[in-house]
Design an enzyme around this catalytic site. Structure first.
Site, PDB file in Angstrom:
ATOM      1  N   ASP A  14       0.823  -1.322  -0.017  1.00 20.10           N
ATOM      2  CA  ASP A  14      -0.054  -0.004   0.087  1.00 20.10           C
ATOM      3  C   ASP A  14       1.081   1.259   0.149  1.00 20.10           C
ATOM      4  OD1 ASP A  14      -2.453  -1.424   0.018  1.00 20.10           O
ATOM      5  OD2 ASP A  14      -2.697  -1.396   2.050  1.00 20.10           O
ATOM      6  N   ARG A  94      -0.094   4.309  16.936  1.00 23.26           N
ATOM      7  CA  ARG A  94      -0.369   5.317  15.973  1.00 23.26           C
ATOM      8  C   ARG A  94      -0.280   6.917  16.204  1.00 23.26           C
ATOM      9  NH1 ARG A  94       0.868   1.206  13.092  1.00 23.26           N
ATOM     10  NH2 ARG A  94      -0.612   0.034  12.135  1.00 23.26           N
ATOM     11  N   ASP A 123      -7.201   2.679  12.305  1.00 18.54           N
ATOM     12  CA  ASP A 123      -5.981   3.672  12.505  1.00 18.54           C
ATOM     13  C   ASP A 123      -6.169   4.756  11.534  1.00 18.54           C
ATOM     14  OD1 ASP A 123      -4.472   1.402  13.658  1.00 18.54           O
ATOM     15  OD2 ASP A 123      -3.799   0.361  11.947  1.00 18.54           O
ATOM     16  N   SER A 173      -2.770 -10.645   7.433  1.00 18.39           N
ATOM     17  CA  SER A 173      -2.504  -8.965   7.741  1.00 18.39           C
ATOM     18  C   SER A 173      -1.920  -8.830   9.075  1.00 18.39           C
ATOM     19  CB  SER A 173      -3.467  -8.124   7.301  1.00 18.39           C
ATOM     20  OG  SER A 173      -3.204  -6.861   7.534  1.00 18.39           O
TER      21      SER A 173
END
Lengths: 395, 395, 395, 395
Positions: A14, A94, A123, A173
């Site tokens: 990504d 984050r 996120d 993932s």
């Protein structure tokens, strides 16, 4: 329009595609930032890849100590377990990434930051809101969410633009840092399916764990762990060590149904040996030093703190307000907790503290007890007075 | 003055001495009542002893079914764990004893009821307040609390009055029923001491538990368990079975510091295989069928319910109010939870429900997802609007 | 594409323009729906206007009784005051409008419903979420939010399409129903400005209110008002009457800073004579019949109920769960409250109930009191035991 | 046995009799302590009386400033209103009295302190627990509670021992300090009776209050009032001034049913002009500067703080924990609140703050608004996602 973009870069598909896509779409310079928060990756490889795809500059930031001290430690003080199960491990990293993105943007004079989060998860909230809270003037871009490419289209885009991609499709993932691993996708999406053994990397199958229990003593001061088995360690070493020992005993596996803030129910699997072990110990020690009213109220505070972190609101003033409360209670959270780790379970079996409210002279059932039982009759009667008075009218 | 006293009789030293002591002090008839709530004792022996010491009448009441259905089942619906650890097993039986004492008092025309609780524990609250709530006109006597005898004096009194006493001093003080065992006293009074193996009776040492995990499927309907591994059972059988299987896998041991309502911190050890296993399953299933707001609020309701039960306030109208809420949410708590029981830990590994809010078509990360990611940008921005606005003023 | 749209129609500029705009944009039939929820408007005029602009059918629905009984009455039971100030009057009417839109859509075989709410307020949440909850297959259109016209553009559009518009610009934006008026905009947008007298329509300037107080007795049963000054009335009459009498005494004005769910802080002005008066009385009566634990917990329940309603979540299962609790407590909320209404303030000056927990024989300070003071010493000591024990460790 | 007793002395019958009674019962020296907390009494007369009855030493302590700054100001920050009605005025003074009793005891080498509270109220909790928390070694005596004299017996005792007593029986029992008056007893014990006008001393009958409203501006900094109408004042002056002006406008009367901690429901009447006015202003200002999440959570914190103070737990560590939270939020509670005081009601009509989160550019309904309405669609949909998903399963 933006001209210089700071992108949170993981090295994955990504964000690799995003380097090129952002560059083309905005005709902008791309600066990539990768944080080491304990995820154990090949950071040199990531850096090379960023430059290769077209970043004009790459920042590799070792944020492990800051992460442990300023993010994990407050989570320990707050016994942070979202929906009683998830130690908010990914969630904690984050806002730190957001903070570093803003710092780099300021240093580099960038006018935008970008992240690779999708529109389905939490996120995006955690990064975007923290960035805006720290600098509302920065534009925040979410290419993965906004470009509308399927995975196949991303791969096609990568091929076309000579972006290196991994040759094997990943089964799961995964996101990981010092405080834990998150594993999603594939067969885990059926909540009736038990996780396969290949899900787990930090914990041994309990069946293969040692036949003898491990006894571990964790010493706390000011609400955070400072020693393991009598040995002082810095936060990173300490958490690493507990991860290793607890994981070796098969401890740390989590499987539950979770409510994402966007409204999706998801089945989430985590692996957090240190988090489960340390928080179990911390909660036990709190019971020894905080009184009942403090424990009851702190649970409400802890739940709120944890929700804020999960929900992307790390920078909300309410977190600072709540931590003022938590830090005050933590002043007395000092002492040693003894744990037995064995084939998947971590159980507290002993505890001691200089601030202990447990008083054997009061508590003992033998006749030496200093507790004056004659006080109880009045207490019992008045404690129940309104219950008795109101019960008769119950319909 | 009272003339006829109904005494909750366990067969132990305290209540045996109480028969004689009450009879003499009040010149009253003593009627003894013993409930079977699953504690597995020799009830014939208890009855004989009561008569021998001087009871004019003895009631042996099999209350197991009522206990399971009307006391344990509501506790399952409320995920009842006092201070996150104690499934309130002993606490649940006390209001049932109180209810039966009042029923017998009414039947026998008695003017008083009596119990053997000390002044240091919670049970005095649970029995006295429930009795008064059900009939404020009854006098409640607490001989053990009020007579001021030490244990040695009790033994002396027993010898003098030909009250049979056990020849061996017990190492621990134990209370047990279908929902669990409470173990107190002796070496457990030092909270740093790990419990010896002789503390445990219902759970095998995890080291000696089977080498292969047991997979168990618990089916719930209306918030309570109705089947194990596909087989329908009545509540008593079901709880017995889970106690046996979970105990065989070393599951059910609890050790923590607890706050008694009278203000004492005590170290409490419990053994509750079925309670830990069933509540873990129930909480997991709730996550599948209740939405986030319901889960968050129900946790507050559950905590309050549990506190009431622990604190002797079973008969408080607030319990009825809270159960109206809980029963409403329970209507959708239906489905099957699959658990893995292994050497001390009970882990949920799968769940399904006809009312599941988990929707793989929404949740999946693959491109078939029906979740419209374009909605997220607006959500993220507005979700964080006040955080961003207020952060800048933070001092 | 949609072919038949049911539009919530107020007769104002936004929804009048919407008739035409939706019709043209979707080439669809427009059915308009106007509810009478006590707002006192010329419904014949509204109907004529709808047809004139192009509606193929108009529904005028008298929903006053349903609104009072199923929406206002639960709000009374919940003492609903958002942020302690706003009786959620407008908020209550929205889910009822949504329900009627869905009913009409089903009856007419429509495939979409539409509303005139902007994107800045709470009403969009209240209508859209309720519609979707009741029928997720219906498309929900929000033309005012989505078309991006300024007010001037709307007027231009109206002129061009022969849509009748009021010749005078309104100073305030007003919404009203049986439970209150909301007034926004114009000079009220400066929170330092006191509201001008022309803001108020239902309340007299306290300076011009009667010189003699009005004494009013409100009788409640099952948590809702049933009589005023001894006279039985249906819900609509009763609320109308209290609005009139309280308003005549200058009671009902509200001015505060409010948090909209989208994150905006707004200055809101309301006029709710009946709501303020009845809820003040209801809260007072609850204190007489509910015990302290019930009152404390119900406050949490009430706050959550109120938040749900404010936040557009009327159809959330949690509301049903909470109402199960509230309805249980309401069973005993019966009695008479005596109030003094005078020049802007409504004060309770007396109350009585068949379920009163106030017992003068206990409470009285004279020597006839049946309260046994000797019970207090034990109570006081144990109540403070942990405070005393933990205080010494405070840093 | 105790030999030197420090007695909290009010000059009234109970504590006057206590001087003699304690002296005789314990053959001890009695030292009396009277605090000036703004109650406006003849302290010289009290001192003379103490000596006359037999005190060996009397302390008259002007504690007004400490009371205002360290007790009332935290109550303002916490918006302290027990059961939404009582500004805990009497409750606040008790821990200060306790603190001074302990200080005098230490200075004088006393081994006991004594107070004149009965066993029916809350004050016994407030004084005893605070004294023990500050020095557990001190004996606390409660002669009035323990001697079992009726009022007639007290008068007889006083006559016999030449203790001066007031010739007129008081209609009400009153306690007062800077923060308010508490009035109990007599005809007020019938909760249906409206309070007679002779109950009130600090507030004028609203009917006789000025015909013109008073506009008052209160300026806050750090969560507490610092200026009235632009004029800086010390805390005592400021509270005095607001008491005077609000009282002159008939503001401050309170009448409700209250739950005492011992379980009694009592009808309580208070008169607190400054408390009602200042807290109304403070709450309004908080809404301007704290975000919604902070406001929601602070309400929980405020309720808990208030309960602690009401329940005698001023010295509980939890109060310190809660104040850490409250003080953090208070950093931004700065600005001016404009109020209209008129014939019994105090209404906020304007507010401004340097930390205001109200932003007219966002909030305005005119077309200049910077709020991007296109964000709302996504927000509305995701906000309601779980409501919609779960609604269909509702039974």
């Amino acid at each position: 329009m933006v001209s210089k973009i700071v992108l949170a870069y993981s090295g994955g598909l990504d964000t690799s595609v995003a380097i090129k896509w952002l560059k083309e779409k905005y005709n902008a310079d791309i600066i990539t930032v990768t944080l080491d928060v304990g995820q154990k990756e090949d950071f040199k490889f990531i850096e090379d890849k960023a430059y290769k795809i077209g970043a004009i500059k790459h920042y590799m930031i070792d944020a492990k100590e800051e992460f442990a001290r300023d993010y994990i430690f407050p989570a320990i003080r707050a016994n942070a377990m979202y929906e009683d199960k998830y130690p908010v491990s990914t969630a904690l990293s984050r806002p730190l990434i957001a903070k570093k993105l803003v710092e780099v943007a300021h240093k580099e004079g960038a006018d935008a930051v970008a992240h690779g989060c999708t529109g389905k998860g939490n996120d995006q909230l955690r990064i975007e809101i923290s960035v805006r809270a720290l600098d509302p003037s920065l534009t925040v871009l979410a290419p993965t969410r906004d470009w509308g490419m399927s995975r196949d289209q991303e791969i096609e885009y990568a091929r076309k633009h000579n972006i290196p991609i991994s040759s094997v499709a990943k089964k799961y993932s995964v996101d990981q840092n010092l405080w834990g691993r998150s594993i999603e996708g594939g067969p885990l999406e059926d909540p009736w399916n038990a996780p396969d053994e290949d899900v787990w990397e930090w914990t041994i199958d309990p069946k293969k764990a040692p036949e003898e229990p491990t006894i571990m003593e964790i010493e706390f001061k000011n609400g955070v762990p400072i020693k393991i088995d009598g040995e002082s360690m810095n936060p990173i070493e300490l958490i690493d060590k507990v991860n290793r020992i607890a994981g070796l005993n098969g401890i740390g596996r989590i499987d539950h149904i979770e409510d994402r803030i966007v409204g999706i129910k998801s089945r989430e699997v985590y692996e957090c040996p240190a988090a489960l072990t340390i928080i179990e110990a911390h909660k036990d020690l709190e019971k020894m030093v905080l009184n009942r009213r403090e424990l009851t109220f702190k649970k409400i505070v802890d739940n709120e703190w944890t929700f804020l972190i999960y929900a992307g609101l790390w920078e909300d003033p309410l977190r600072y307000d709540l931590e003022a409360f938590i830090n005050k209670t933590s002043e007395r959270v000092e002492g040693i907790v003894k744990m037995k780790l064995y084939k998947g379970s971590a159980m507290v079996i002993g505890r001691e503290s200089p601030y202990s409210l447990y008083d054997i002279r009061v508590a003992t059932y033998d006749s030496s007890s200093t507790f004056d039982q004659s006080l109880s009759k009045g207490f019992v009667t008045l404690w129940g007075l309104q219950t008795v008075a109101s019960r008769k009218f119950l319909k």
